[in-house]
Design a protein around this motif. Structure first.
Motif, PDB file in Angstrom:
ATOM      1  N   ALA A   1      15.559  -7.155  -7.584  1.00  0.00           N
ATOM      2  CA  ALA A   1      14.731  -8.275  -7.409  1.00  0.00           C
ATOM      3  C   ALA A   1      13.795  -8.502  -6.913  1.00  0.00           C
ATOM      4  O   ALA A   1      12.444  -8.298  -7.216  1.00  0.00           O
ATOM      5  N   PHE A   2      13.928  -7.795  -5.557  1.00  0.00           N
ATOM      6  CA  PHE A   2      12.931  -7.571  -4.290  1.00  0.00           C
ATOM      7  C   PHE A   2      11.908  -5.917  -4.953  1.00  0.00           C
ATOM      8  O   PHE A   2      10.876  -6.748  -5.031  1.00  0.00           O
ATOM      9  N   ASP A   3      13.146  -6.080  -5.804  1.00  0.00           N
ATOM     10  CA  ASP A   3      12.034  -4.358  -5.941  1.00  0.00           C
ATOM     11  C   ASP A   3      11.001  -4.308  -7.875  1.00  0.00           C
ATOM     12  O   ASP A   3      10.029  -4.590  -6.697  1.00  0.00           O
ATOM     13  N   ARG A   4      11.647  -5.686  -8.234  1.00  0.00           N
ATOM     14  CA  ARG A   4      10.695  -5.519  -8.904  1.00  0.00           C
ATOM     15  C   ARG A   4       9.247  -6.150  -8.126  1.00  0.00           C
ATOM     16  O   ARG A   4       8.237  -6.959  -9.168  1.00  0.00           O
ATOM     17  N   PHE A   5       9.818  -7.616  -7.789  1.00  0.00           N
ATOM     18  CA  PHE A   5       8.575  -8.734  -7.040  1.00  0.00           C
ATOM     19  C   PHE A   5       7.542  -7.719  -6.527  1.00  0.00           C
ATOM     20  O   PHE A   5       6.007  -8.052  -6.711  1.00  0.00           O
ATOM     21  N   VAL A   6       7.960  -6.886  -5.430  1.00  0.00           N
ATOM     22  CA  VAL A   6       7.032  -5.978  -4.717  1.00  0.00           C
ATOM     23  C   VAL A   6       6.362  -4.911  -6.023  1.00  0.00           C
ATOM     24  O   VAL A   6       5.416  -4.967  -5.596  1.00  0.00           O
ATOM     25  N   ALA A   7       6.930  -4.426  -6.634  1.00  0.00           N
ATOM     26  CA  ALA A   7       6.233  -3.600  -7.729  1.00  0.00           C
ATOM     27  C   ALA A   7       5.103  -4.532  -8.377  1.00  0.00           C
ATOM     28  O   ALA A   7       4.495  -3.893  -8.574  1.00  0.00           O
ATOM     29  N   ILE A   8       5.816  -6.241  -9.001  1.00  0.00           N
ATOM     30  CA  ILE A   8       4.143  -6.588  -9.385  1.00  0.00           C
ATOM     31  C   ILE A   8       3.768  -7.544  -8.808  1.00  0.00           C
ATOM     32  O   ILE A   8       2.022  -7.593  -9.108  1.00  0.00           O
ATOM     33  N   ARG A   9       3.897  -7.406  -7.150  1.00  0.00           N
ATOM     34  CA  ARG A   9       3.055  -8.136  -6.493  1.00  0.00           C
ATOM     35  C   ARG A   9       2.155  -7.521  -5.218  1.00  0.00           C
ATOM     36  O   ARG A   9       0.826  -7.314  -5.755  1.00  0.00           O
ATOM     37  N   GLU A  10       2.169  -5.974  -5.388  1.00  0.00           N
ATOM     38  CA  GLU A  10       1.532  -4.324  -4.483  1.00  0.00           C
ATOM     39  C   GLU A  10       2.279  -3.353  -5.455  1.00  0.00           C
ATOM     40  O   GLU A  10       2.293  -2.884  -4.754  1.00  0.00           O
ATOM     41  N   PRO A  11       1.579  -3.476  -6.058  1.00  0.00           N
ATOM     42  CA  PRO A  11       1.777  -2.403  -7.337  1.00  0.00           C
ATOM     43  C   PRO A  11       1.288  -1.178  -6.693  1.00  0.00           C
ATOM     44  O   PRO A  11       1.598  -0.146  -6.612  1.00  0.00           O
ATOM     45  N   LEU A  12       0.199  -1.365  -5.659  1.00  0.00           N
ATOM     46  CA  LEU A  12      -0.579   0.002  -5.543  1.00  0.00           C
ATOM     47  C   LEU A  12      -0.616   0.352  -4.116  1.00  0.00           C
ATOM     48  O   LEU A  12      -0.010   1.396  -3.729  1.00  0.00           O
ATOM     49  N   ARG A  13       1.253  -0.817  -3.253  1.00  0.00           N
ATOM     50  CA  ARG A  13       1.579   0.081  -2.226  1.00  0.00           C
ATOM     51  C   ARG A  13       3.313   0.007  -2.188  1.00  0.00           C
ATOM     52  O   ARG A  13       3.619  -0.247  -0.967  1.00  0.00           O
ATOM     53  N   TYR A  14       3.439  -0.323  -3.555  1.00  0.00           N
ATOM     54  CA  TYR A  14       5.084   0.165  -4.261  1.00  0.00           C
ATOM     55  C   TYR A  14       5.576   0.853  -3.462  1.00  0.00           C
ATOM     56  O   TYR A  14       6.665   0.470  -2.576  1.00  0.00           O
ATOM     57  N   ALA A  15       4.838   2.386  -3.334  1.00  0.00           N
ATOM     58  CA  ALA A  15       5.380   3.498  -2.654  1.00  0.00           C
ATOM     59  C   ALA A  15       5.675   3.179  -1.250  1.00  0.00           C
ATOM     60  O   ALA A  15       6.652   3.700  -0.867  1.00  0.00           O
ATOM     61  N   ALA A  16       4.845   2.673  -0.655  1.00  0.00           N
ATOM     62  CA  ALA A  16       4.900   2.479   0.249  1.00  0.00           C
ATOM     63  C   ALA A  16       5.733   1.470   1.396  1.00  0.00           C
ATOM     64  O   ALA A  16       5.761   1.964   1.808  1.00  0.00           O
ATOM     65  N   ILE A  17       5.786   0.814   0.234  1.00  0.00           N
ATOM     66  CA  ILE A  17       7.149  -0.363   1.140  1.00  0.00           C
ATOM     67  C   ILE A  17       8.225  -0.066   0.794  1.00  0.00           C
ATOM     68  O   ILE A  17       9.246  -0.389   1.929  1.00  0.00           O
ATOM     69  N   LEU A  18       8.525   0.383  -0.698  1.00  0.00           N
ATOM     70  CA  LEU A  18       9.707   0.456  -0.703  1.00  0.00           C
ATOM     71  C   LEU A  18      10.058   2.370  -0.614  1.00  0.00           C
ATOM     72  O   LEU A  18      10.067   2.966  -1.235  1.00  0.00           O
ATOM     73  N   THR A  19      10.402   2.634   0.434  1.00  0.00           N
ATOM     74  CA  THR A  19      10.240   4.508   0.556  1.00  0.00           C
ATOM     75  C   THR A  19      11.865   3.771   0.825  1.00  0.00           C
ATOM     76  O   THR A  19      12.523   3.746   0.690  1.00  0.00           O
ATOM     77  N   ASN A  20      12.014   5.979   1.145  1.00  0.00           N
ATOM     78  CA  ASN A  20      13.404   6.138   1.189  1.00  0.00           C
ATOM     79  C   ASN A  20      13.958   6.132   2.306  1.00  0.00           C
ATOM     80  O   ASN A  20      15.087   5.566   1.528  1.00  0.00           O
ATOM     81  N   SER A  21      13.280   5.964   3.682  1.00  0.00           N
ATOM     82  CA  SER A  21      14.370   4.784   4.582  1.00  0.00           C
ATOM     83  C   SER A  21      14.860   3.680   4.581  1.00  0.00           C
ATOM     84  O   SER A  21      15.654   2.893   5.094  1.00  0.00           O
TER      85      SER A  21
END
Length: 313
Positions: free
Chosen positions: A120-140
């Motif tokens: 759910a957090f992943d979906r929130f970030v993807a919708i709220r911050e699509p341009l920073r999605y990969a930068a926020i949810l990094t592998n680490s």
């Protein structure tokens, strides 16, 4: 006292299937076998598709992999005793083996609840911050979330097992289901179970109770973000990315709530209903999650079709 002392060291537990239908266990085991086979095959397929398709190496699919691994763990934990009961009419299970099964059932259930919250957090970030999605949810970050989820489940359930180990039981104890659950084990004790009961309730509140509240909050935030999008087409597109996850949440929480309601208010209901609801609670999520994500997630569906056509050629 000697009876209790001996039983405290070596109590025996008897698992229960569908009482009164023992002569039909061979027939009943067929749909159960089909559910297990579909669950295991489906979740392994999801893991294989994500592992082999580099385009799916994204946060959303990493969390989906966690969900599939958790469902595999839950299925393989309950499978041995289910088939011992329904295929071989072997109901007896040693106390330590019962504790181990109970431990892993509850660990995987708590992990699944937390993974659904992380998704759910992943979906929130993807919708709220699509341009920073990969930068926020990094592998680490994803690895850290996975370790935190697992650590919480392991830490919460271990004391419950230790407390049950200290209680006294009869020499022979009849359980309500074809697998071991904490609330079922507590009912069989002949000593004071107040501490174990309170701790069990606290585990539920601190895990699934907290997760369900945060899930609801996450979707309120997602809804608020979606409604702020100007384009109707973009709003629909954003909501469509959440459908699979909403189905997974309902598939997990609806059987759990149903089982709790039956245990609380269904004292006069047939024991078969209790066993059926417990089976639904543990068998349906691992079965439905890969089906839902294969059907509703275009990227997974397209890769499955591609793999299928490739093997046909």
């Amino acid at each position: 006292m000697s009876v209790f002392n001996n039983s405290a060291l070596y109590p025996c537990f008897l698992l229960t299937g569908f009482s009164g239908l023992e002569s039909r266990y061979g027939l009943i085991s067929l749909p159960i076998l089909l559910v297990y086979a579909t669950s295991i095959a489906g979740n392994i397929t999801i893991l294989y598709i994500i592992r082999t398709e580099s385009s799916l190496h994204q946060p959303m699919y990493y969390f989906l992999s966690m969900l599939a691994l958790t469902d595999l763990g839950l299925s393989t934990t309950t499978l041995p005793t289910m088939f011992r009961v329904f295929w071989f009419h072997a109901r007896e299970i040693p106390f330590n083996a019962c504790l181990v099964q109970m431990y892993f059932i509850h660990v995987f259930s708590i992990i699944e609840s937390a993974v659904l919250l992380a998704m759910a957090f992943d979906r929130f970030v993807a919708i709220r911050e699509p341009l920073r999605y990969a930068a926020i949810l990094t592998n680490s970050v994803i690895i850290g979330i996975g370790l935190a989820i697992t650590g919480r489940a392991v830490a919460l359930v271990f004391p419950a097992s230790f407390l049950l180990k200290r209680l006294q039981y009869r020499a022979v104890n009849v359980l309500s289901y074809p697998f071991c659950l904490h609330q079922d084990l507590i009912k069989t004790t002949v000593s004071n179970r107040r501490v174990s009961s309170i701790y069990g309730l606290m585990v539920v509140i601190c895990s699934m109770g907290l997760d369900s509240v945060l899930l609801l909050l996450s979707y309120l935030l997602i809804l608020g973000t979606v409604l702020s999008i100007a384009s109707k087409a973009e709003r629909v597109k954003a909501l469509n990315t959440c459908i699979s996850h909403i189905c997974a949440v309902l598939t997990f929480y609806a059987p759990m709530i149903g089982l709790s309601m039956i245990r609380r208010y269904g004292q006069n209901a047939s024991p078969i209903i209790h066993v059926l609801m417990a089976n639904v609670y543990l068998l349906v999520p691992p079965l439905m999650n890969p089906i839902v994500y294969s059907v509703k997630t275009k990227q997974i569906r397209d890769r499955l079709i591609k793999k299928f056509k490739k093997h046909q050629v």
